[in-house]
Design an enzyme around this catalytic site. Structure first.
Site, short mmCIF file in Angstrom:
data_model
loop_
_atom_site.label_atom_id
_atom_site.label_comp_id
_atom_site.label_asym_id
_atom_site.label_seq_id
_atom_site.Cartn_x
_atom_site.Cartn_y
_atom_site.Cartn_z
N LYS A 126 0.81 -1.23 0.00
CA LYS A 126 0.00 0.00 0.00
C LYS A 126 0.84 1.28 0.00
O LYS A 126 0.50 2.24 -0.69
CB LYS A 126 -0.96 -0.01 1.20
CG LYS A 126 -2.09 -1.02 1.04
CD LYS A 126 -3.06 -0.96 2.21
CE LYS A 126 -4.28 -1.83 1.95
NZ LYS A 126 -5.29 -1.73 2.99
N ASP B 146 -10.61 2.37 1.87
CA ASP B 146 -10.79 1.67 3.16
C ASP B 146 -11.63 2.49 4.13
O ASP B 146 -12.54 1.96 4.79
CB ASP B 146 -9.43 1.34 3.79
CG ASP B 146 -8.78 0.11 3.19
OD1 ASP B 146 -9.50 -0.74 2.64
OD2 ASP B 146 -7.54 -0.01 3.28
P1 NAP Z 1 -0.38 -2.90 9.00
O1 NAP Z 1 -0.20 -1.64 8.22
O2 NAP Z 1 0.69 -3.94 8.96
O3 NAP Z 1 -0.63 -2.45 10.53
C1 NAP Z 1 -0.83 -3.41 11.53
C2 NAP Z 1 -0.90 -2.72 12.89
O4 NAP Z 1 -1.11 -3.76 13.87
C3 NAP Z 1 0.36 -1.99 13.31
O5 NAP Z 1 0.04 -0.92 14.15
C4 NAP Z 1 1.12 -3.06 14.09
O6 NAP Z 1 2.03 -2.55 15.04
C5 NAP Z 1 -0.05 -3.72 14.83
N1 NAP Z 1 0.28 -5.07 15.25
C6 NAP Z 1 0.68 -6.10 14.46
N2 NAP Z 1 0.90 -7.19 15.22
C7 NAP Z 1 0.66 -6.82 16.52
C8 NAP Z 1 0.74 -7.48 17.77
N3 NAP Z 1 1.13 -8.76 17.84
N4 NAP Z 1 0.43 -6.79 18.89
C9 NAP Z 1 0.04 -5.50 18.82
N5 NAP Z 1 -0.04 -4.80 17.66
C10 NAP Z 1 0.26 -5.46 16.52
O7 NAP Z 1 -1.71 -3.65 8.56
P2 NAP Z 1 -3.08 -2.98 8.05
O8 NAP Z 1 -3.08 -2.89 6.58
O9 NAP Z 1 -3.31 -1.75 8.85
O10 NAP Z 1 -4.14 -4.13 8.43
C11 NAP Z 1 -4.49 -4.37 9.79
C12 NAP Z 1 -5.60 -5.43 9.84
O11 NAP Z 1 -6.77 -4.90 9.23
C13 NAP Z 1 -5.26 -6.72 9.07
O12 NAP Z 1 -5.79 -7.81 9.76
C14 NAP Z 1 -5.99 -6.53 7.75
O13 NAP Z 1 -6.32 -7.77 7.14
C15 NAP Z 1 -7.24 -5.81 8.23
N6 NAP Z 1 -7.89 -5.03 7.17
C16 NAP Z 1 -9.20 -5.32 6.90
C17 NAP Z 1 -9.86 -4.60 5.93
C18 NAP Z 1 -11.31 -4.91 5.65
O14 NAP Z 1 -11.84 -4.45 4.62
N7 NAP Z 1 -11.99 -5.64 6.52
C19 NAP Z 1 -9.21 -3.58 5.22
C20 NAP Z 1 -7.87 -3.29 5.54
C21 NAP Z 1 -7.21 -4.03 6.53
P3 NAP Z 1 3.57 -2.27 14.61
O15 NAP Z 1 3.53 -1.13 13.62
O16 NAP Z 1 4.22 -1.92 15.91
O17 NAP Z 1 4.09 -3.53 13.99
#
Ligand code: NAP
Length: 284
Positions: free
Chosen positions: A79, A115
């Protein structure tokens, strides 16, 4: 219409091709959602999936241009890289520094993010009015930033970001504007809306992203994770009397917004929803 009537070999040379790019990609519901919509709309569009890593973002945009693709959906980990590689960003994509949609504007390749819009549409389906409400976002990644921007734009009273890295939480809170701040347990306790925007809950033995004892009956608790459909966080929220919503509705709405951007036509949300629900249920 080759997409609607497949009596003759299809796709043809005039079929518009779209796809999702990311890694991993094998469990993506996007091909199912988009192809179900294109078929029901009678559009001669076909949608596939390509496994591509973050290092190839520039090549993806070059391929989009060279091949004249109809549209791209972008997921982790591309992204931010795609945002840096396109010709132009929409104001939303520029504000959050991430792109989940690639489209044409004349001969320019434009990056957008649907999103936040998808999340607001999902909240509206649930009857939740954002204006004047206290919101907490767990996580500070791409989805958290998209939600912070959307909730701030929709006039939330408070958008508190809770993340394991306070610096990232502060940066993501800034995307919400004046109402954005770094949150804590009290913010969760006092919130009208709590959203998990971390991946925690996708794997069976994941820890919870927050202590569910902070939840109460007046709250809406959302998990962006939709597989499993009832995550441990949502089960715990229900036990506390809160209303629970998973990420499937957001997924459908952000995909619908992409189809509007690419085709200018209204996609059938009911068809997309039925396809998604039956597939997610069959996986669990
Ligand atoms: P991302 O950019 O990788 O961000 C993930 C976030 O979660 C970061 O703040 C990360 O912290 C934190 N995190 C990861 N592992 C963790 C843990 N073990 N403990 C605490 N915090 C943790 O991912 P994203 O794109 O934002 O996506 C996040 C989630 O939303 C995913 O599951 C994705 O599939 C979902 N999503 C769903 C939709 C939908 O349409 N339903 C759309 C977009 C995303 P750090 O930065 O410190 O690593």
């Amino acid at each position: 219409m080759a997409g609607a009537n497949r009596a003759r070999p299809w796709p043809t040379t005039s079929t518009q091709i779209a796809a999702v790019v990311g890694d991993p990609i094998d469990h993506s519901l996007s091909p199912l959602l988009h192809n179900a919509a294109f078929h029901a709309m009678g559009l001669d569009w076909a949608y596939g999936a390509f496994q591509v890593g973050a290092e190839d973002a520039t090549s993806v945009v070059a391929a989009f241009r060279t091949l004249g693709l109809g549209g791209l959906s972008v997921t982790m980990p591309l992204k931010a890289g795609i945002a840096a590689a396109v010709d132009e960003l929409t104001p939303i994509a520029a504000a959050i520094g991430a792109v989940n949609t690639v489209m044409w504007r004349g001969d320019q390749v434009v990056g957008d993010s649907t999103d936040g819009r998808g999340f607001l549409d999902a909240l509206a389906d649930e009857g939740f009015v954002v204006e004047g409400r206290r919101c907490v976002i767990l996580g500070a990644g791409g989805a958290a930033r998209a939600l912070a921007h959307a909730l701030g734009s929709a006039a939330a009273a408070d958008v508190a970001l809770v993340a394991r890295d306070p610096n990232k939480a502060r940066a993501a809170a800034g995307v919400a504007g004046q109402c954005g701040r770094v949150g804590d347990d009290d913010a969760v306790r006092n919130a009208d809306l709590v959203v998990n925007a971390t991946p925690l809950g996708m794997a069976a033995n994941d820890e919870l992203p927050v202590d569910p004892l902070l939840f109460s009956g007046s709250q809406l608790v959302c998990d962006l994770v939709y597989s499993p459909p009832v995550t441990p966080l949502l089960a715990a929220a229900r036990d506390r009397g809160a209303t629970a919503m998973n990420g499937l509705s957001m997924l459908i709405h952000q995909a619908a917004a992409q189809i509007r951007a690419w085709t200018g036509q209204e996609p059938p949300l009911d068809v997309m929803s039925a396809a998604a629900v039956s597939t997610v249920s069959s996986r669990h």
